[in-house]
Write a protein that holds these residues in place. Structure first.
Motif, PDB file in Angstrom:
ATOM      1  N   GLY A   1      43.476  43.348  37.684  1.00 29.73           N
ATOM      2  CA  GLY A   1      43.601  41.923  37.958  1.00 29.73           C
ATOM      3  C   GLY A   1      42.409  41.171  37.422  1.00 29.73           C
ATOM      4  N   ILE A   2      42.436  40.879  36.113  1.00 27.71           N
ATOM      5  CA  ILE A   2      41.306  40.210  35.462  1.00 27.71           C
ATOM      6  C   ILE A   2      41.829  39.097  34.565  1.00 27.71           C
ATOM      7  CG2 ILE A   2      39.836  42.259  35.500  1.00 27.71           C
ATOM      8  CD1 ILE A   2      40.564  42.700  32.556  1.00 27.71           C
ATOM      9  N   PRO A   3      40.996  38.114  34.273  1.00 23.62           N
ATOM     10  CA  PRO A   3      41.387  37.097  33.283  1.00 23.62           C
ATOM     11  C   PRO A   3      41.340  37.698  31.881  1.00 23.62           C
ATOM     12  CG  PRO A   3      39.123  36.759  33.975  1.00 23.62           C
ATOM     13  CD  PRO A   3      39.668  37.854  34.849  1.00 23.62           C
ATOM     14  N   GLU A   4      41.832  36.973  30.918  1.00 17.62           N
ATOM     15  CA  GLU A   4      41.817  37.466  29.542  1.00 17.62           C
ATOM     16  C   GLU A   4      40.387  37.495  29.026  1.00 17.62           C
ATOM     17  OE1 GLU A   4      43.793  36.429  25.191  1.00 17.62           O
ATOM     18  OE2 GLU A   4      44.688  35.639  27.034  1.00 17.62           O
ATOM     19  N   LEU A   5      39.981  38.684  28.557  1.00 18.51           N
ATOM     20  CA  LEU A   5      38.611  38.883  28.081  1.00 18.51           C
ATOM     21  C   LEU A   5      38.638  39.635  26.748  1.00 18.51           C
ATOM     22  CD1 LEU A   5      37.027  40.069  31.458  1.00 18.51           C
ATOM     23  CD2 LEU A   5      36.601  37.866  30.341  1.00 18.51           C
ATOM     24  N   PRO A   6      37.590  39.504  25.948  1.00 16.55           N
ATOM     25  CA  PRO A   6      37.554  40.222  24.668  1.00 16.55           C
ATOM     26  C   PRO A   6      37.547  41.732  24.881  1.00 16.55           C
ATOM     27  CG  PRO A   6      35.882  38.495  24.748  1.00 16.55           C
ATOM     28  CD  PRO A   6      36.416  38.627  26.135  1.00 16.55           C
ATOM     29  N   ALA A   7      38.182  42.450  23.965  1.00 15.52           N
ATOM     30  CA  ALA A   7      38.157  43.906  24.005  1.00 15.52           C
ATOM     31  C   ALA A   7      36.710  44.390  23.959  1.00 15.52           C
ATOM     32  CB  ALA A   7      38.947  44.482  22.841  1.00 15.52           C
ATOM     33  N   GLY A   8      36.404  45.414  24.742  1.00 11.63           N
ATOM     34  CA  GLY A   8      35.052  45.956  24.799  1.00 11.63           C
ATOM     35  C   GLY A   8      34.201  45.375  25.902  1.00 11.63           C
ATOM     36  N   THR A   9      34.697  44.325  26.581  1.00  8.09           N
ATOM     37  CA  THR A   9      33.941  43.730  27.680  1.00  8.09           C
ATOM     38  C   THR A   9      33.895  44.689  28.868  1.00  8.09           C
ATOM     39  OG1 THR A   9      34.673  41.517  27.021  1.00  8.09           O
ATOM     40  CG2 THR A   9      33.785  41.759  29.253  1.00  8.09           C
ATOM     41  N   THR A  10      32.728  44.837  29.462  1.00  7.87           N
ATOM     42  CA  THR A  10      32.591  45.644  30.671  1.00  7.87           C
ATOM     43  C   THR A  10      32.816  44.758  31.888  1.00  7.87           C
ATOM     44  OG1 THR A  10      31.045  47.186  29.640  1.00  7.87           O
ATOM     45  CG2 THR A  10      31.040  47.082  32.042  1.00  7.87           C
ATOM     46  N   VAL A  11      33.671  45.215  32.786  1.00 10.62           N
ATOM     47  CA  VAL A  11      33.988  44.431  33.987  1.00 10.62           C
ATOM     48  C   VAL A  11      33.720  45.282  35.222  1.00 10.62           C
ATOM     49  CG1 VAL A  11      35.706  42.959  32.879  1.00 10.62           C
ATOM     50  CG2 VAL A  11      36.419  45.125  33.899  1.00 10.62           C
ATOM     51  N   SER A  12      33.416  44.599  36.297  1.00 16.25           N
ATOM     52  CA  SER A  12      33.255  45.249  37.591  1.00 16.25           C
ATOM     53  C   SER A  12      34.481  44.925  38.433  1.00 16.25           C
ATOM     54  CB  SER A  12      31.985  44.762  38.283  1.00 16.25           C
ATOM     55  OG  SER A  12      31.797  45.426  39.509  1.00 16.25           O
ATOM     56  N   LEU A  13      35.079  45.954  39.013  1.00 20.92           N
ATOM     57  CA  LEU A  13      36.326  45.788  39.746  1.00 20.92           C
ATOM     58  C   LEU A  13      36.192  46.299  41.170  1.00 20.92           C
ATOM     59  CD1 LEU A  13      38.753  47.203  37.006  1.00 20.92           C
ATOM     60  CD2 LEU A  13      38.284  44.790  37.483  1.00 20.92           C
ATOM     61  N   GLN A  14      36.761  45.553  42.096  1.00 21.02           N
ATOM     62  CA  GLN A  14      36.855  46.013  43.476  1.00 21.02           C
ATOM     63  C   GLN A  14      38.142  46.822  43.637  1.00 21.02           C
ATOM     64  OE1 GLN A  14      36.688  42.622  46.053  1.00 21.02           O
ATOM     65  NE2 GLN A  14      34.472  42.368  45.836  1.00 21.02           N
ATOM     66  N   VAL A  15      38.031  47.981  44.267  1.00 18.90           N
ATOM     67  CA  VAL A  15      39.199  48.827  44.528  1.00 18.90           C
ATOM     68  C   VAL A  15      39.921  48.288  45.757  1.00 18.90           C
ATOM     69  CG1 VAL A  15      39.987  51.142  45.129  1.00 18.90           C
ATOM     70  CG2 VAL A  15      38.103  50.843  43.504  1.00 18.90           C
ATOM     71  N   MET A  16      41.153  47.843  45.567  1.00 16.10           N
ATOM     72  CA  MET A  16      41.927  47.267  46.661  1.00 16.10           C
ATOM     73  C   MET A  16      42.857  48.297  47.313  1.00 16.10           C
ATOM     74  SD  MET A  16      40.617  44.358  46.489  1.00 16.10           S
ATOM     75  CE  MET A  16      41.584  43.614  47.794  1.00 16.10           C
ATOM     76  N   LYS A  17      43.509  49.108  46.473  1.00 16.97           N
ATOM     77  CA  LYS A  17      44.477  50.065  47.010  1.00 16.97           C
ATOM     78  C   LYS A  17      44.648  51.206  46.026  1.00 16.97           C
ATOM     79  CE  LYS A  17      49.344  50.465  48.439  1.00 16.97           C
ATOM     80  NZ  LYS A  17      50.651  49.749  48.547  1.00 16.97           N
TER      81      LYS A  17
END
Length: 615
Positions: free
Chosen positions: A584-600
């Motif tokens: 569940g992220i907005p559109e971002l360039p390929a290769g971008t590192t994102v931090s994600l919260q684990v929901m389920k």
């Protein structure tokens, strides 16, 4: 005048408004008018209201003893008014006649319809069978109600326990158990699978996933039936080399080993030694049939299903301390690593060592390979030489790119800790020195043997790629991805049926004997088709089980936040494991590192739900 008539299999009453020879215009109690055929009218009556007539006829019908009525009928065809006279006595009333008809019509097991208002009693044998069937259905319905109540209360009925796997993977949808499970799931507004999970019928999702694969690909079970003893020829020449293998610690089917020897002329001899099961397995034998049925070893984290029985593997695996039958390829190399010649021979090869990745990686890696002054380790000279040779081979294939980023592979290890399975996911750099060494020598052996088969005009199975996907074929051709003009699979005959088949063909070529498979052999095409199907199913299982253990790892380590790299759109690859998810992220360039919260984490559906934490 009122009439009692049949329409669409039901009995009705109405008042006559108009009458013609073939039809009547009627009006029911609600005042609705309609036309019926005169032939449909069974009785006429007066001075009784429509509602009263039907109520009285139905009440009288309910009191008729159907067994006694059946006994009154005899064996001949009869009309309803005739049997009414037999049952009620002479001159039955119009309502009694209607009652008899309603009762006859409502007991199809007792009375067979022979036309409008005409019936025939069912033969005694048929009636007994029908009544027994009815009683059986009644008992089944009662049993299903008991089972359904247990399921909805959260318990697995005892009789379901031995059927649990079948209900989950290959249910008989006509069985009482499945019908009950489906009904209970519908009542609880969930799928049958979720209900089975809810009541504890899936204690281990990993086992559930594996059982589903086994039900489809190994319906007779993963074990082996007894086979005839296998022996290898004892009169093969003994190789004047000391060979070593390089494998993961979990490898038991050791297919390949290497040797290095200095020649009197100053050049080097590199030996590539491949286990030779084709020497001891007869065509059409039990083991031969197993190979062509299983087609490949199946791999998954912490487990594998071997293509060959263990006792057969033990005969041919290149085990340390043994002298093993092998198909060897010897290469003469110049000091500049040019391949001056090659020859193939069937022989016995002394296996001096089975080296393992875990032993070599700390001392032979991208930081130490080829570096002077690094600590010694067993087989260092041979391994270093072969690594330099592998680099030369990679360059000649046009695949050497020192600037290309190293890709990561992952090894899964499943440990038992206090009775619980725990997973370790260990990253390994693809193209690391040890991998390159083995891979390049296998590519060289497979491409060279493929070319030998082609030039010797002996049928073989090739892996080709010429502008499209890689595919198996009987026609020699280029493999663009590998950068070779011809490529066969012949280096893993203990683990792949294609390699075993090609080894059979190579042995015939080397021994100048008639090969088992001829060009355009229908069996060869059949093997290719079966192998492609099985190999795809086995690969799908491996992917599915790796995904499962990745999710298990996140649970095991209680991960609440993870990092991932965007592949495209909302598709990301989780760091530290081979797990790709929709995030569940907005559109971002390929290769971008994102931090994600684990929901389920849903192990059953192999889903990970996340939401964006920070960029």
């Amino acid at each position: 005048m009122n009439v009692f008539f049949e329409e669409d299999g039901n009995f009705k009453v109405a008042t006559i408004k108009e009458e013609q020879a073939a039809s009547l215009m009627l009006e029911d109690a609600r005042g609705k008018r309609f036309k019926v055929k005169a032939a449909n009218v069974l009785l006429r009556f007066e001075r009784i209201s429509l509602d009263d007539f039907l109520k009285a006829a139905q009440a009288a019908a309910d009191e008729i003893d159907v067994d006694f009525l059946w006994e009154c009928c005899g064996t001949d065809e009869f009309a309803f008014n005739t049997i009414a006279a037999e049952y009620f006595g002479a001159n039955p009333s119009v309502q009694q006649q209607a009652a008899a008809l309603i009762r006859l019509h409502g007991a199809p097991m007792y009375f067979y319809r022979k036309g409008r208002g005409h019936y025939k009693a069912a033969p005694e044998e048929n009636l007994k069978a029908a009544l027994a069937g009815l009683e059986k259905k009644k008992k089944e319905a009662e049993q299903m109600a008991i089972w359904q109540a247990e399921l909805q209360a959260g318990a697995l009925p005892e009789s379901f326990i031995p059927l649990a796997s079948k209900l989950l993977h290959r249910p008989d949808k006509n069985s009482l158990e499945w019908k009950t499970l489906a009904a209970a799931a519908d009542a609880m507004q969930m799928s049958a699978l979720r209900l089975m999970e809810k009541i504890g019928a899936i204690p281990d999702v990993g086992d559930y996933l594996l059982d589903g694969f086994l039900a489809e690909s190994f319906p007779k079970g993963r074990g082996f039936a007894p086979t005839e003893p296998i022996t290898c020829p004892g009169d093969l020449p003994l190789a004047d080399v000391q060979a070593f293998s390089i494998d993961d610690s979990t490898t038991t089917e050791i297919d390949d080993a290497f040797s290095l020897k200095r020649l009197p002329n100053g050049n080097w001899q590199v030996g590539i030694h491949i286990a030779a099961p084709a020497l001891g397995i007869a065509a059409g034998s039990d083991v031969d049939k197993i190979i062509l049925d299983r087609l490949s070893t199946v791999y998954m984290p912490g487990d594998k299903i071997t293509m060959l029985p263990n006792d057969v593997v033990e005969v041919f695996t290149l085990q340390e301390g043994k002298t093993c039958p092998a198909l060897s390829m010897y290469l003469e190399l110049s000091l500049g690593f040019d391949v001056l010649s090659h020859r193939s021979i069937v022989e016995r090869v002394p296996i001096a060592a089975n080296l393992r990745h875990e032993q070599l990686e700390p001392v032979f890696n991208e930081n130490t390979a080829g570096i002077e002054g690094t600590p010694d380790f067993p087989w260092k000279e041979e391994i270093t030489f072969l690594w330099h040779f592998a680099g030369a081979l990679e360059g000649r294939r046009g695949k050497a790119d020192p600037t290309a980023p190293l890709k990561i592979d992952y090894s899964f290890y499943i440990d038992q800790v206090d009775g619980e399975k725990r997973v370790r996911i260990v990253p390994r750099k693809r193209g690391a020195p040890m991998d390159k060494l083995v891979a390049e020598l296998m590519i060289l052996a497979n491409s060279t043997w493929g070319k030998d088969l082609m030039q010797g005009q002996v049928a073989g199975i090739y892996r080709g790629q010429n502008g499209g996907r890689v595919r198996l074929t009987t026609q020699a051709g280029p493999h663009i991805g590998l950068g070779v003009e011809c490529y066969s699979w012949a280096s893993s005959p203990l683990r792949r049926a294609v390699d075993y088949v090609n080894q059979l063909q190579l042995l015939a070529l080397i021994g100048n004997t008639k090969p088992r498979f001829q060009k355009n052999d229908a069996e060869l095409y059949s093997i290719i088709g079966s192998f492609d199907t099985a190999y795809a199913a086995y690969a799908e299982l491996q992917d599915k089980m790796e995904r499962y253990w990745c999710l298990r790892y996140l649970q095991q380590e209680n991960k609440r936040e993870i990092t991932a790299v965007v592949i495209k759109e909302n598709l990301v690859r989780v760091d530290g494991m081979p797990l790709v998810i929709r995030a569940g992220i907005p559109e971002l360039p390929a290769g971008t590192t994102v931090s994600l919260q684990v929901m389920k984490i849903d192990l059953l559906e192999l889903l990970l739900e996340t939401r964006m934490a920070t960029i």
